[in-house]
Write a protein that holds these residues in place. Structure first.
Motif, short mmCIF file in Angstrom:
data_model
loop_
_atom_site.label_atom_id
_atom_site.label_comp_id
_atom_site.label_asym_id
_atom_site.label_seq_id
_atom_site.Cartn_x
_atom_site.Cartn_y
_atom_site.Cartn_z
N UNK A 78 0.79 -1.22 0.00
CA UNK A 78 0.00 0.00 0.00
C UNK A 78 0.82 1.27 0.00
N UNK A 79 2.05 1.17 0.48
CA UNK A 79 2.90 2.37 0.59
C UNK A 79 3.91 2.50 -0.53
N UNK A 80 4.10 1.42 -1.30
CA UNK A 80 5.12 1.45 -2.34
C UNK A 80 6.51 1.13 -1.84
N UNK A 81 6.61 0.50 -0.69
CA UNK A 81 7.92 0.11 -0.16
C UNK A 81 8.57 -0.92 -1.08
N UNK A 82 9.88 -1.08 -0.92
CA UNK A 82 10.63 -2.01 -1.77
C UNK A 82 10.44 -3.46 -1.38
N UNK A 83 9.95 -3.71 -0.16
CA UNK A 83 9.79 -5.09 0.24
C UNK A 83 9.33 -5.22 1.68
N UNK A 84 9.54 -6.40 2.22
CA UNK A 84 9.03 -6.72 3.55
C UNK A 84 10.03 -7.59 4.29
N UNK A 85 10.05 -7.43 5.61
CA UNK A 85 10.87 -8.29 6.46
C UNK A 85 9.92 -9.16 7.28
N UNK A 86 10.09 -10.49 7.18
CA UNK A 86 9.16 -11.43 7.79
C UNK A 86 9.77 -12.15 8.98
N UNK A 87 8.90 -12.46 9.96
CA UNK A 87 9.28 -13.29 11.09
C UNK A 87 8.60 -14.65 10.98
N UNK A 88 8.85 -15.49 11.96
CA UNK A 88 8.35 -16.87 11.88
C UNK A 88 6.82 -16.94 11.94
N UNK A 89 6.16 -15.94 12.52
CA UNK A 89 4.71 -15.97 12.64
C UNK A 89 4.01 -15.21 11.52
N UNK A 90 4.77 -14.67 10.60
CA UNK A 90 4.19 -13.91 9.50
C UNK A 90 3.90 -14.83 8.31
N UNK A 91 3.40 -14.24 7.24
CA UNK A 91 3.16 -14.99 6.01
C UNK A 91 4.45 -15.65 5.56
N UNK A 92 4.37 -16.87 5.03
CA UNK A 92 5.58 -17.54 4.56
C UNK A 92 6.14 -16.81 3.35
N UNK A 93 7.46 -16.93 3.18
CA UNK A 93 8.16 -16.15 2.16
C UNK A 93 7.70 -16.50 0.75
N UNK A 94 7.38 -17.78 0.50
CA UNK A 94 6.96 -18.18 -0.84
C UNK A 94 5.64 -17.50 -1.23
N UNK A 95 4.72 -17.44 -0.28
CA UNK A 95 3.46 -16.76 -0.55
C UNK A 95 3.67 -15.27 -0.73
N UNK A 96 4.52 -14.71 0.13
CA UNK A 96 4.83 -13.28 0.00
C UNK A 96 5.45 -12.99 -1.36
N UNK A 97 6.33 -13.85 -1.82
CA UNK A 97 6.96 -13.66 -3.13
C UNK A 97 5.93 -13.71 -4.25
N UNK A 98 4.98 -14.63 -4.14
CA UNK A 98 3.96 -14.75 -5.18
C UNK A 98 3.08 -13.51 -5.23
N UNK A 99 2.88 -12.86 -4.10
CA UNK A 99 2.06 -11.66 -4.04
C UNK A 99 2.85 -10.43 -4.47
N UNK A 100 4.10 -10.32 -4.01
CA UNK A 100 4.87 -9.09 -4.21
C UNK A 100 5.70 -9.09 -5.48
N UNK A 101 5.98 -10.27 -6.02
CA UNK A 101 6.71 -10.33 -7.27
C UNK A 101 8.21 -10.51 -7.10
N UNK A 102 8.89 -10.76 -8.21
CA UNK A 102 10.31 -11.09 -8.18
C UNK A 102 11.20 -9.92 -7.81
N UNK A 103 10.73 -8.70 -8.03
CA UNK A 103 11.59 -7.54 -7.77
C UNK A 103 11.53 -7.07 -6.32
N UNK A 104 10.58 -7.59 -5.54
CA UNK A 104 10.46 -7.18 -4.14
C UNK A 104 11.61 -7.74 -3.31
N UNK A 105 12.00 -6.99 -2.30
CA UNK A 105 12.99 -7.47 -1.34
C UNK A 105 12.26 -8.19 -0.21
N UNK A 106 12.65 -9.42 0.06
CA UNK A 106 12.04 -10.19 1.14
C UNK A 106 13.14 -10.69 2.07
#
Length: 212
Positions: A78-106
């Motif tokens: 929503x903000x146009x950030x470059x990516x997201x930093x995830x913890x163990x209780x957050x969305x899994x990285x594979x799902x985050x990647x599918x939503x945010x795309x290949x150019x996002x920083x995870x």
């Protein structure tokens, strides 16, 4: 996936808002050597977080320093950030990647061997290990992993992913940077700009010595 310079991750916590505007603090850090800015907010509403993250994005727009949001993929998008930093209780990285795309920083936090195995199997751009030391910036129910734990988990990650940027979080200051060489919250300092430059110099020195 993008290449991440993870030498100095400046964590902009919402509680710093009593000291100064978070966007101003993020810009100060970026202009003085931070290589990644992360926004963390555990209490604000989603609307407030998006507004704050947008302000940080705008403040960083001409610095070339990437910006990630802690935990919240919706806020990052929503903000146009470059990516997201995830913890163990957050969305899994594979799902985050599918939503945010290949150019996002995870990025992904690693606290133990199970987390390291998850990181190895995940489409992430960096991992950070910790907390290495105790921290006052957030409540952490997990005990610090210490330098030995950091070294063990880092070796595990790099054995499987040699090119993965791996850093450390929690309680890292200029005195400890030579031991772990990557991450700190710098905004509690009287002069955040000077603190960023000092820590960055310590990190760069430690990395030069380690490469000899």
């Amino acid at each position: 996936m993008p290449k991440v310079d993870y030498r100095l991750n400046a964590l902009v916590d919402a509680r710093l808002g009593d000291k100064a505007h978070l966007a101003d603090l993020a810009r100060i850090a970026a202009l003085n050597g931070a290589t990644l800015i992360q926004y963390r907010d555990k209490t604000s509403s989603t609307r407030e977080m998006i507004e704050q993250a947008r302000a940080i994005c705008a403040a960083l727009s001409d610095t070339g320093v990437p910006f990630v949001v802690n935990d919240r993929i919706d806020v990052a998008l929503g903000s146009g950030a470059d990516g997201v930093h995830l913890g163990r209780d957050d969305m899994d990285a594979a799902t985050a990647r599918s939503i945010m795309g290949d150019t996002a920083i995870i990025g992904l936090t690693v606290k133990n061997e199970a987390d390291a195995e998850t990181a190895i199997a995940s489409p992430i751009d960096y991992a950070c290990i910790g907390g290495v030391y105790e921290t006052l910036s957030k409540h952490n129910p997990d005990p610090p992993v210490g330098l030995e734990g950091f070294a063990r988990l880092r070796a595990m990650l790099l054995a499987a992913k040699p090119n993965l940027p791996v850093g450390a979080i929690a309680g890292i200051n200029a005195q400890r940077a030579a031991d772990v060489a990557v991450v700190s919250t710098i905004f509690a300092a009287v002069d955040p700009a000077a603190a960023t430059r000092e820590l960055g110099a310590c990190v760069d020195k430690a990395l030069r010595e380690a490469s000899r």
